[in-house]
Write a protein that holds these residues in place. Structure first.
Motif, PDB file in Angstrom:
ATOM      1  N   HIS A 116       0.844  -1.192   0.000  1.00 49.70           N
ATOM      2  CA  HIS A 116       0.000   0.000   0.000  1.00 49.70           C
ATOM      3  C   HIS A 116       0.884   1.248   0.000  1.00 49.70           C
ATOM      4  CE1 HIS A 116      -2.898   3.011   1.259  1.00 49.70           C
ATOM      5  NE2 HIS A 116      -2.318   3.156   2.430  1.00 49.70           N
ATOM      6  N   HIS A 118       0.799   4.478   1.372  1.00 54.26           N
ATOM      7  CA  HIS A 118       0.146   5.290   2.408  1.00 54.26           C
ATOM      8  C   HIS A 118       0.376   6.778   2.116  1.00 54.26           C
ATOM      9  CE1 HIS A 118      -0.349   5.887   7.047  1.00 54.26           C
ATOM     10  NE2 HIS A 118      -0.305   7.077   6.481  1.00 54.26           N
ATOM     11  N   GLY A 119      -0.730   7.487   1.978  1.00 49.75           N
ATOM     12  CA  GLY A 119      -0.650   8.924   1.688  1.00 49.75           C
ATOM     13  C   GLY A 119      -0.903   9.248   0.231  1.00 49.75           C
ATOM     14  N   HIS A 392      -6.075   6.410  10.575  1.00 53.19           N
ATOM     15  CA  HIS A 392      -5.605   6.636   9.207  1.00 53.19           C
ATOM     16  C   HIS A 392      -6.743   6.382   8.214  1.00 53.19           C
ATOM     17  CE1 HIS A 392      -3.355   6.548   5.521  1.00 53.19           C
ATOM     18  NE2 HIS A 392      -3.416   5.246   5.377  1.00 53.19           N
ATOM     19  N   HIS A 394      -7.602   6.057   4.012  1.00 52.63           N
ATOM     20  CA  HIS A 394      -7.129   5.904   2.634  1.00 52.63           C
ATOM     21  C   HIS A 394      -8.004   6.757   1.701  1.00 52.63           C
ATOM     22  CE1 HIS A 394      -5.058   1.671   2.894  1.00 52.63           C
ATOM     23  NE2 HIS A 394      -5.082   2.204   4.096  1.00 52.63           N
TER      24      HIS A 394
HETATM   25 CU    CU Z   1      -2.839   4.328   3.819  1.00 53.44          CU
END
Ligand code: CU
Ligand code: C2O
Ligand code: CU
Length: 463
Positions: A116, A118-119, A392, A394
């Motif tokens: 993944h 992330h961000g 968090h 997505h």
């Molecule tokens: Cu993420």
């Protein structure tokens, strides 16, 4: 002399006890890249090792192989790791806004995995969610165009119930996006712009990373920066830009400099802040990133300054000022952040215990709520225990608007665009979020990776 040559010389000499009895000045060891320093607490002598850096790669035609490897944690301490392309941390990916990304993930691990970003705001197929996991021997192709502002992102595995272990064993890396707005600021670059992936670990008697999480998550006994134990970094009398990532599974860091000097915070998860701010402490939860300028111009050659974690009392990284001439500037930065306003819907999410959101554990097949595309919503995160929970999301960046209870305030590193926000005990945090890039299924979860693996995660769909 190359460091590797020196290290073998060092181990050859160590047995003779000559080297260990000498002072570093007598041997002039410092120039060779290694020396002995007094550890915190006094009395004992700790060796510090040169900070490692990942190699930099572009994502236009990249193969990332998740595989078993060995890594030198410093001074020849070889550890078994699971690592991207055998590197711990993984290669630093760097690209510009507008670039195409073509990455093939190859699974050479003994279990399923998926990566993944992330961000990064990408569609469902490219997001690397648990349902996209591939079994050993298989590959997964990512292909997308980068369409977001400059920032440091974080790539790591995301397979169902295995994320904590796979990240812990060494699979994580930085993905830096650059853009024109950032380039115009003339920030420190090249050797003056360096990634710092900070995490913790517990080593067994053979220096191997042991994964033994407890109810509070995997809390390691020692810090590692860029996969280096007890690191130091030679710096010039100049200004450095550090791209910092908390890559730990569960530990939160409170970063300070040992001389209490300020650090200039210029950015965080989602890129540059509206205005840079000088701080002497910056807290970072799991998955959070900060972009920090440190000014070493005013320290005489030979000065040492420690980057410390105030929460654990650990020394993380020793900066050794190692030049006479002064260079560089400390820029004040600014960026335009358009505030999200007027949410049309409010949703509440309670992070319960170690494994539930709103009373439910993650089910890969279940979609817990739908969000209309392109509409601003207010999401309220609260906890009913077992915090901290770094929350968090997505698929979009969000803006943090308030924190009540607990620390009862917002911090400068929480301004601008975020994708992870720390929920400590008794806290309620409100964020505004708008999914305006892609429709599809995305995840929200606790980024304490053991909570995520136990089920503190949910699917939602942008429709
Ligand atoms: Cu993420
Ligand atoms: Cu850094 Cu869903 O993760
Ligand atoms: Cu949690």
């Amino acid at each position: 002399m190359k460091r590797r040559d020196f290290v073998s010389l060092l181990s050859a000499a160590a047995g003779s006890s000559i080297l260990w009895g000498c002072r570093k000045e007598q041997l002039g060891i410092q120039e060779a890249g290694i020396d002995m320093m007094s550890a915190r607490g006094g009395g004992t002598i700790a060796t510090r090792y040169p900070l490692k850096f990942p190699t930099t790669v572009t994502p236009s035609a990249l193969t990332l192989e998740s595989k078993l490897a060995t890594s030198d944690l410093g001074g020849g301490m070889i550890s078994n790791v699971w690592a991207y392309n055998g590197q711990f941390p993984g290669p630093l990916i760097r690209a510009n806004k507008g670039d195409n990304v073509n990455i093939q993930l190859k699974n050479s691990l003994p279990e399923e995995t998926i990566t993944h970003w992330h961000g990064m705001i990408v569609d469902h197929h490219n997001d690397g969610q648990p349902m996209s996991s591939i079994i050993p021997g298989f590959t997964y192709n990512y292909s997308f165009t980068i369409n977001q502002r400059a920032a440091l992102n974080f790539y790591h595995p995301h397979p169902h119930m295995l994320t904590g272990k796979q990240v812990y064993l060494g699979q994580s890396g930085g993905f830096i996006i650059n853009d024109a707005e950032e380039a115009a600021l003339n920030l420190p670059s090249g050797p003056y712009e360096l990634p710092l992936i900070i995490r913790d670990a517990t080593l067994d008697g053979n220096n191997n990373l042991t994964y033994k999480p407890s109810s509070g998550g995997m809390i390691g006994k020692i810090p590692l920066v860029n996969g280096t134990r007890s690191p130091y970094l030679n710096v010039e009398r100049s200004v450095y830009r550090f791209r910092v990532l908390n890559g730990a599974n569960a530990r939160i860091f409170g970063l300070v400099l040992s001389n209490n000097a300020t650090m200039r915070l210029i950015g965080n998860d989602g890129g540059l802040l509206a205005a840079s701010v000088d701080l002497n402490r910056i807290d970072m939860a799991n998955g959070e990133r900060t972009d920090i300028l440190i000014d070493f111009r005013n320290y005489p050659n030979g000065t040492t300054i420690m980057l410390r974690d105030l929460r654990s009392g650990w020394d993380l990284l020793e900066f050794r000022i190692n030049s006479i001439t002064i260079s560089g500037e400390l820029p004040v930065t600014s960026s335009v952040i358009t505030a999200l306003t007027n949410p049309v819907t409010t949703r509440q999410f309670s992070f319960d215990g170690m494994s539930k959101i709103n009373g439910r554990e993650y089910d890969m097949e279940r979609i817990d709520w739908s969000v209309p595309f392109g509409v601003t919503e207010k999401w309220i995160f609260k906890t009913s225990g077992n915090a901290p929970h770094p929350v968090h999301v997505h698929g979009a960046s969000f803006q943090v608007v308030s924190r009540t209870g607990g620390r009862n305030q917002l911090f400068p590193w929480e301004s601008g665009w975020k994708d992870t926000v720390l929920l400590e005990d008794r806290e309620t945090v409100e964020v505004l979020v708008r999914f305006d890039a892609f429709k599809g299924v995305y995840l929200m979860h606790c980024h304490k990776l053991e909570h995520e693996d136990m089920g503190m995660m949910a699917n939602f769909e942008v429709i």
